[in-house]
Design a protein around this motif. Structure first.
Motif, PDB file in Angstrom:
ATOM      1  N   CYS A   1       0.001  -4.151  12.084  1.00 24.82           N
ATOM      2  CA  CYS A   1      -0.130  -4.235  10.627  1.00 24.82           C
ATOM      3  C   CYS A   1      -0.604  -2.886  10.100  1.00 24.82           C
ATOM      4  O   CYS A   1      -0.776  -1.951  10.862  1.00 24.82           O
TER       5      CYS A   1
ATOM      6  N   THR B   1       3.661  -8.826  17.907  1.00 22.21           N
ATOM      7  CA  THR B   1       5.010  -8.274  18.062  1.00 22.21           C
ATOM      8  C   THR B   1       5.448  -8.109  19.510  1.00 22.21           C
ATOM      9  O   THR B   1       6.594  -7.723  19.755  1.00 22.21           O
TER      10      THR B   1
ATOM     11  N   CYS C   1      -0.194 -10.939   7.005  1.00 24.16           N
ATOM     12  CA  CYS C   1       0.543 -10.688   8.262  1.00 24.16           C
ATOM     13  C   CYS C   1       0.062 -11.620   9.366  1.00 24.16           C
ATOM     14  O   CYS C   1       0.860 -12.141  10.145  1.00 24.16           O
TER      15      CYS C   1
ATOM     16  N   MET D   1       4.351 -12.283   7.565  1.00 27.41           N
ATOM     17  CA  MET D   1       4.907 -11.343   6.591  1.00 27.41           C
ATOM     18  C   MET D   1       3.806 -10.588   5.843  1.00 27.41           C
ATOM     19  O   MET D   1       2.762 -11.173   5.559  1.00 27.41           O
ATOM     20  N   PRO D   2       4.050  -9.315   5.491  1.00 26.94           N
ATOM     21  CA  PRO D   2       5.314  -8.576   5.616  1.00 26.94           C
ATOM     22  C   PRO D   2       5.575  -7.910   6.972  1.00 26.94           C
ATOM     23  O   PRO D   2       6.641  -7.339   7.147  1.00 26.94           O
TER      24      PRO D   2
ATOM     25  N   GLN E   1       9.140  -8.475   8.811  1.00 27.74           N
ATOM     26  CA  GLN E   1      10.398  -8.283   8.061  1.00 27.74           C
ATOM     27  C   GLN E   1      11.614  -8.230   8.965  1.00 27.74           C
ATOM     28  O   GLN E   1      12.692  -8.702   8.597  1.00 27.74           O
ATOM     29  N   ARG E   2      11.481  -7.672  10.165  1.00 29.97           N
ATOM     30  CA  ARG E   2      12.669  -7.523  11.011  1.00 29.97           C
ATOM     31  C   ARG E   2      13.218  -8.873  11.479  1.00 29.97           C
ATOM     32  O   ARG E   2      14.364  -8.953  11.908  1.00 29.97           O
ATOM     33  N   ASN E   3      12.411  -9.939  11.376  1.00 28.22           N
ATOM     34  CA  ASN E   3      12.918 -11.269  11.752  1.00 28.22           C
ATOM     35  C   ASN E   3      14.108 -11.673  10.889  1.00 28.22           C
ATOM     36  O   ASN E   3      14.923 -12.492  11.300  1.00 28.22           O
ATOM     37  N   SER E   4      14.180 -11.131   9.671  1.00 35.18           N
ATOM     38  CA  SER E   4      15.268 -11.547   8.775  1.00 35.18           C
ATOM     39  C   SER E   4      16.357 -10.486   8.645  1.00 35.18           C
ATOM     40  O   SER E   4      17.206 -10.562   7.759  1.00 35.18           O
ATOM     41  N   PHE E   5      16.350  -9.481   9.507  1.00 35.11           N
ATOM     42  CA  PHE E   5      17.436  -8.496   9.489  1.00 35.11           C
ATOM     43  C   PHE E   5      18.764  -9.194   9.809  1.00 35.11           C
ATOM     44  O   PHE E   5      18.806 -10.116  10.636  1.00 35.11           O
TER      45      PHE E   5
ATOM     46  N   ASN F   1      19.879  -5.648  12.952  1.00 33.62           N
ATOM     47  CA  ASN F   1      19.148  -6.030  14.161  1.00 33.62           C
ATOM     48  C   ASN F   1      19.669  -5.239  15.365  1.00 33.62           C
ATOM     49  O   ASN F   1      18.903  -4.788  16.209  1.00 33.62           O
TER      50      ASN F   1
ATOM     51  N   CYS G   1      -2.913  -9.795   0.688  1.00 35.76           N
ATOM     52  CA  CYS G   1      -2.287  -8.608   1.279  1.00 35.76           C
ATOM     53  C   CYS G   1      -2.769  -7.387   0.507  1.00 35.76           C
ATOM     54  O   CYS G   1      -2.127  -6.972  -0.442  1.00 35.76           O
TER      55      CYS G   1
END
Ligand code: SF4
Length: 162
Positions: A15, A65, A89, A94-95, A98-102, A107, A139
């Motif tokens: 984070c 991660t 986080c 989130m945030p 974020q890469r989970n929704s690429f 990806n 946040c």
């Protein structure tokens, strides 16, 4: 009750560590009080000599991660009577997640980084890895909620009167 202290740990995973900054800023007003009421068992942001055992409350910031961090979080859980997720986080992922929704293309583009830094396929919130006893949202974290959570913990562990 005289002299009893709340044994806490403060931990940061992936984070921006802004809730840690809020925690430090709060010391401008609360340091004298916290010195009397808190034993910092593990807080790398404050000291080098840390102990990952006999912790009343672990405050955990950031998302998970990779498996190494997941194992560390499990160790924290095993050595803490209570665990509170700190900031968005940690609470929801989130945030930082974020890469989970690429989409598949994006990806694909980051896979070399995932491999190089031994990252997990998905970023996880704290509660996806261990049992969580409470949340401080925001946040970065909401100061008032943190202070009231800390006070509730002091009451629960007999550090201050109920
Ligand atoms: S919740 Fe916000 S402030 Fe806290 S670590 Fe995540 S991005 Fe940073």
């Amino acid at each position: 009750m005289v002299g009893k202290k709340l044994k806490i740990g403060w931990f940061s995973f992936t984070c921006s560590e802004d809730s840690t900054m809020v925690f430090i800023e709060l010391m401008n007003e609360h340091l004298d009080e916290w010195r009397r009421l808190i034993e910092f068992r593990h807080a790398r942001v404050l000291k080098k000599d840390n102990h990952l055992n006999d912790i009343d409350v672990a405050f955990v910031e950031g998302a998970i991660t990779n498996e190494k961090d997941a194992d560390m979080l499990r160790q924290i859980r095993q050595n803490s009577r209570k665990l509170i997720a700190i900031g968005s986080c940690a609470v929801s992922g989130m945030p930082a997640a974020q890469r989970n929704s690429f989409d598949p293309e994006m990806n694909g583009e980051i896979q070399f980084l995932i491999k190089r830094f031994k990252q997990s396929d998905k970023v996880r919130a704290i509660k996806e890895v261990v049992k969580v006893d409470g949340d401080v949202p925001g946040c970065p974290m909401e100061e008032a909620v943190f202070l009231s959570t800390l006070h509730d913990c002091m009451k629960e562990f007999g550090v201050v009167d109920a």
